[in-house]
Design an enzyme around this catalytic site. Sequence first.
Site, PDB file in Angstrom:
ATOM      1  N   GLU A 200      44.795  15.112 -25.750  1.00 41.45           N
ATOM      2  CA  GLU A 200      43.446  14.704 -26.143  1.00 41.45           C
ATOM      3  C   GLU A 200      42.399  15.698 -25.645  1.00 41.45           C
ATOM      4  O   GLU A 200      42.470  16.123 -24.487  1.00 41.45           O
ATOM      5  CB  GLU A 200      43.122  13.313 -25.587  1.00 41.45           C
ATOM      6  CG  GLU A 200      41.824  12.782 -26.151  1.00 41.45           C
ATOM      7  CD  GLU A 200      41.455  11.404 -25.633  1.00 41.45           C
ATOM      8  OE1 GLU A 200      40.837  10.637 -26.379  1.00 41.45           O
ATOM      9  OE2 GLU A 200      41.772  11.093 -24.477  1.00 41.45           O
ATOM     10  N   MET A 336      45.562   9.565 -19.031  1.00 40.17           N
ATOM     11  CA  MET A 336      45.544   9.695 -20.488  1.00 40.17           C
ATOM     12  C   MET A 336      46.430   8.626 -21.089  1.00 40.17           C
ATOM     13  O   MET A 336      47.570   8.447 -20.685  1.00 40.17           O
ATOM     14  CB  MET A 336      46.017  11.101 -20.897  1.00 40.17           C
ATOM     15  CG  MET A 336      46.148  11.288 -22.395  1.00 40.17           C
ATOM     16  SD  MET A 336      44.586  10.973 -23.243  1.00 40.17           S
ATOM     17  CE  MET A 336      45.192  10.430 -24.834  1.00 40.17           C
ATOM     18  N   GLU A 337      45.903   7.927 -22.120  1.00 41.26           N
ATOM     19  CA  GLU A 337      46.476   6.678 -22.622  1.00 41.26           C
ATOM     20  C   GLU A 337      47.582   6.830 -23.642  1.00 41.26           C
ATOM     21  O   GLU A 337      47.804   5.916 -24.444  1.00 41.26           O
ATOM     22  CB  GLU A 337      45.360   5.838 -23.235  1.00 41.26           C
ATOM     23  CG  GLU A 337      44.725   6.424 -24.501  1.00 41.26           C
ATOM     24  CD  GLU A 337      43.471   7.233 -24.265  1.00 41.26           C
ATOM     25  OE1 GLU A 337      42.694   7.434 -25.203  1.00 41.26           O
ATOM     26  OE2 GLU A 337      43.263   7.671 -23.113  1.00 41.26           O
ATOM     27  N   ASN A 338      48.318   7.942 -23.669  1.00 44.59           N
ATOM     28  CA  ASN A 338      49.374   8.122 -24.661  1.00 44.59           C
ATOM     29  C   ASN A 338      50.115   6.806 -24.880  1.00 44.59           C
ATOM     30  O   ASN A 338      50.538   6.151 -23.931  1.00 44.59           O
ATOM     31  CB  ASN A 338      50.373   9.178 -24.182  1.00 44.59           C
ATOM     32  CG  ASN A 338      49.705  10.385 -23.574  1.00 44.59           C
ATOM     33  OD1 ASN A 338      48.981  11.093 -24.234  1.00 44.59           O
ATOM     34  ND2 ASN A 338      49.946  10.595 -22.289  1.00 44.59           N
ATOM     35  N   HIS A 370      41.837   0.532 -17.341  1.00 48.25           N
ATOM     36  CA  HIS A 370      41.202   1.364 -18.371  1.00 48.25           C
ATOM     37  C   HIS A 370      42.241   1.858 -19.377  1.00 48.25           C
ATOM     38  O   HIS A 370      42.073   1.712 -20.595  1.00 48.25           O
ATOM     39  CB  HIS A 370      40.520   2.553 -17.681  1.00 48.25           C
ATOM     40  CG  HIS A 370      39.732   3.434 -18.602  1.00 48.25           C
ATOM     41  ND1 HIS A 370      38.365   3.382 -18.680  1.00 48.25           N
ATOM     42  CD2 HIS A 370      40.121   4.406 -19.473  1.00 48.25           C
ATOM     43  CE1 HIS A 370      37.940   4.272 -19.562  1.00 48.25           C
ATOM     44  NE2 HIS A 370      38.991   4.913 -20.058  1.00 48.25           N
ATOM     45  N   GLU A 371      43.331   2.419 -18.872  1.00 49.23           N
ATOM     46  CA  GLU A 371      44.330   3.005 -19.780  1.00 49.23           C
ATOM     47  C   GLU A 371      45.100   1.935 -20.548  1.00 49.23           C
ATOM     48  O   GLU A 371      45.464   2.145 -21.711  1.00 49.23           O
ATOM     49  CB  GLU A 371      45.291   3.896 -18.992  1.00 49.23           C
ATOM     50  CG  GLU A 371      44.621   5.022 -18.223  1.00 49.23           C
ATOM     51  CD  GLU A 371      43.687   5.864 -19.071  1.00 49.23           C
ATOM     52  OE1 GLU A 371      43.987   6.092 -20.264  1.00 49.23           O
ATOM     53  OE2 GLU A 371      42.643   6.292 -18.553  1.00 49.23           O
TER      54      GLU A 371
END
Length: 960
Positions: A200, A336-338, A370-371
């Site tokens: 991202e 990072m929310e992969n 959050h993620e």
Amino acid sequence: MLHSSAMVNSHRKSMFNIHKGFYCLAAILPQICICSQFSVPSSYHFSEDPGAFPVATNGERFPWQELRLPSVVIPLHYDLFVHPNLTSLDFVASEKIEVLVSNATQFIILHSKDLEITNATLQSEEDSRYMKPGKELKVLSYPAHQQIALLVPEKLMPHLKYYVAIDFQAKLGDGFEGFYKSTYRTLGGETRILAVTDFEPTQARMAFPCFDEPLFKANFSIKIRRESGHIALSNMPKVRTIELEGGLLEDHFETTVKMSTYLVAYIVCDFHSVSGITSSGVKVSIYASPDKQNQTHYALQASLKLLDFYEKYFDIYYPLSKLDLIAIPDFASGAMENWGLITYRETSLLFDPKTSSASDKLWVTRVIAHELAHQWFGNLVTMEWWNDIWLKEGFAKYMELIAVNATYPELQFDDYFLNVCFEVITKDSLNSSRPISKPAETPTQIQEMFDEVSYNKGACILNMLKDFLGEEKFQKGIIQYLKKFSYRNAKNDDLWSSLSNSCLESDFTSGGVCHSDPKMTSNMLTFLGENAEVKEMMTTWTLQKGIPLLVVKQDGCSLRLQQERFLQGVFQEDPEWRALQERYLWHIPLTYSTSSSNVIHRHILKSKTDTLDLPEKTSWVKFNVDSNGYYIVHYEGHGWDQLITQLNQNHTLLRPKDRVGLIHDVFQLVGAGRLTLDKALDMTHYLQHETSSPALLEGLSYLELFYHMMDRRNISDISENLKRYLLQYFKPVIDRQSWSDEGSVWDRMLRSALLKLACDLNHAPCIQKATELFSQWMESSGKLNIPTDVLKIVYSVGAQTAAGWNYLLEQYELSMSSAEQNKILYALSTSKHQEKLLKLIELGMEGKVIKTQNLAALLHVIARRPKGQQLAWDFVRENWTHLLKKFDLGSFDIRMIISGTTARFSSKDKLQEVKLFFESLEAQGSHLDIFQIVLETITKNIKWLEKNLPTLRTWLLVNT
């Protein structure tokens, strides 16, 4: 994505205007319905005008001139094979992309950056001209747009599917983007390597050629080849492993759900994990390097609770069968929310009870919340384009509040959320701020969208809207939004529509009445009308920059209201003030209470001025109840005097959050020239009786800010008097603090802040106790367990001697706790010896002892100190080109380095120095938004000192 702020306490006019239409190919291909938001010309072919298109690397014309990809070819499915070599630090890969052609075209445009394409072929089961396997394609490259063109010998036909096969290879990256290498050190001192992805916003193209825009959602089938000593992880569960010759293994993963390229992830490492199962049967695993596996248990507990909560709150099951969370040793952002494989910086996931403080625990919980929220906001429903990044980041930040409050009420995050809004107001009150939703086209512009405005302001206006609509209606609205746009893309108007018409199917099947629900009386406004009402109100918050100022004048039982644009550093008497106020108007959902009643009154201010009538006479009025609204309030006439009198007489008659809000607003108004500094300082007298930790910390933060400002400018008479005032008024509460980890989260955070302040001010009892604990810790060879909430303070005092500083640096290298390393690094940065500070920076640039991921935060904290400010700034100027080799131009790290080393300057000489440096950069970054923000911030600092320094000096003489 969440940016890390653990050490410092803490994202143009479109070049490619697509006229959005709606088409569906179901009528032509009944087995497939691909609905998308594009409009396309009848065919794509080469222009006869040689000047119409850019030139490819081989000198030929490149057939596409826009930054955005054409919408004529739509990806449906990627078969991706990757074989990283962790010895030679490169990878070979291949892919087969199934695409659907909507209009005839002679070329296919994809994104690709720093990849060597070795072969490209085309095949189709539906186009007789391409049925034979391996029709080779010519590949053109245009690096300026990070694009490649695949030229086909005969036009691809509309409504047919094709398979594009590409072989490619590249080196594993040295930075933090694409497919890159990370390293970690074992307890035995061995350095080990892993390969990890971070895509991202626009870095998937660095790992495989792809349609790297959020609108191009597809399914992905991934295969990874590895050695037997490693494991491979990806978004989906592994379905099988094939043994190959030479001892290699190949892992095949389930096909993903439909998703955007930036969410694809795969990792090859030798990590260990702990696992658990949610109530709905999802397997959750936490991965970390083997020696840190014992620090994963809190993250597992929190992830299980939070995933269960989100499934119930959103009324949508998490769609995958597993969720992995992994702590990466080298990681630029906080996390990072992969989808199905969330990557974290170690400080954002790992929790070591021996070295992690109460603040660390709150941070880890927030980042996980959050993620996990992103698995719905961002992954399931994705913004159409990066201009609306707030639709996922603002929501994820807002859901931290909802989820952490529900699952871990003891962390008291509800009180902390005020800081989320206060942080962004500092930036949003500058003229150089930006709207939440803003055009962004280039990768650099897109990266700049990942900032406090998208995250914090986005969360704050959502919290304000929730308070306006009512919790139940707001929740129903976001459930409808998520269900309606699942596996699709959405834009601002789609959210406003869902929140305006938040009727779920269950409301009707159960015979319920939704649009005029009589149960919703407490927060539901009777004049809230139709769809346009919410949209009309909220576009004033998303499409214009800045924050409103509500000016209140009480005249008996009448309140005169006026709204303005709130600006720091631009005063009413300045010639530019009036022009900067023009055309700004917000629809502000106001709340207020009075001295006569605890009832929360509500009103929407849609015009520049308005009048309200009070039902009875009252001595004071307090607007913005609990600080749920995103606006500043100024009380004209005797309004502030009445509120300050109430605080001094009996502050408990005002709600705790209202007291925090008053302290915040009064000092903000000083910066805007609307109040004199002595008025704001008078308010701090009451703090010696304050028992609410958030209010105490808010007041102390401003006084401490002024102290450090004077210290950096070497205005010794004021800094000494401020020090005397702080120790005089707050000595009782400082002396009450124990050097322990006892009490609530806020008790513990207050203890850390007060003892840090006391030692910073050289308060003898604090220095003595910290020195004693540090000596005991050194004598125990680092084995003594110091209470975590005072660990940073003890280390900082210890770092002031040469022996202590050197020992801390040794322990930093040996420590297996990232939380402890953060505290040690902060302590090392407080040294008053510039040669030691320079050594730290050089170690951060080298990236071995101090990882490069920590360099930006390190420069930031060094620059906060008098001895480090000029040193850090000089280093940035002299090493700018080298810094750009380590961090992307628009990245969070570069922005933190720029602002962290310059934003505290407060002289005209420094302003000119910074301005000349920025102007000298030209193509190396002079166009970045952060430069204008910094210049305006320095100007604001200069004006603040000019206006308030005499007042501060006089006030301190009277009050100390």
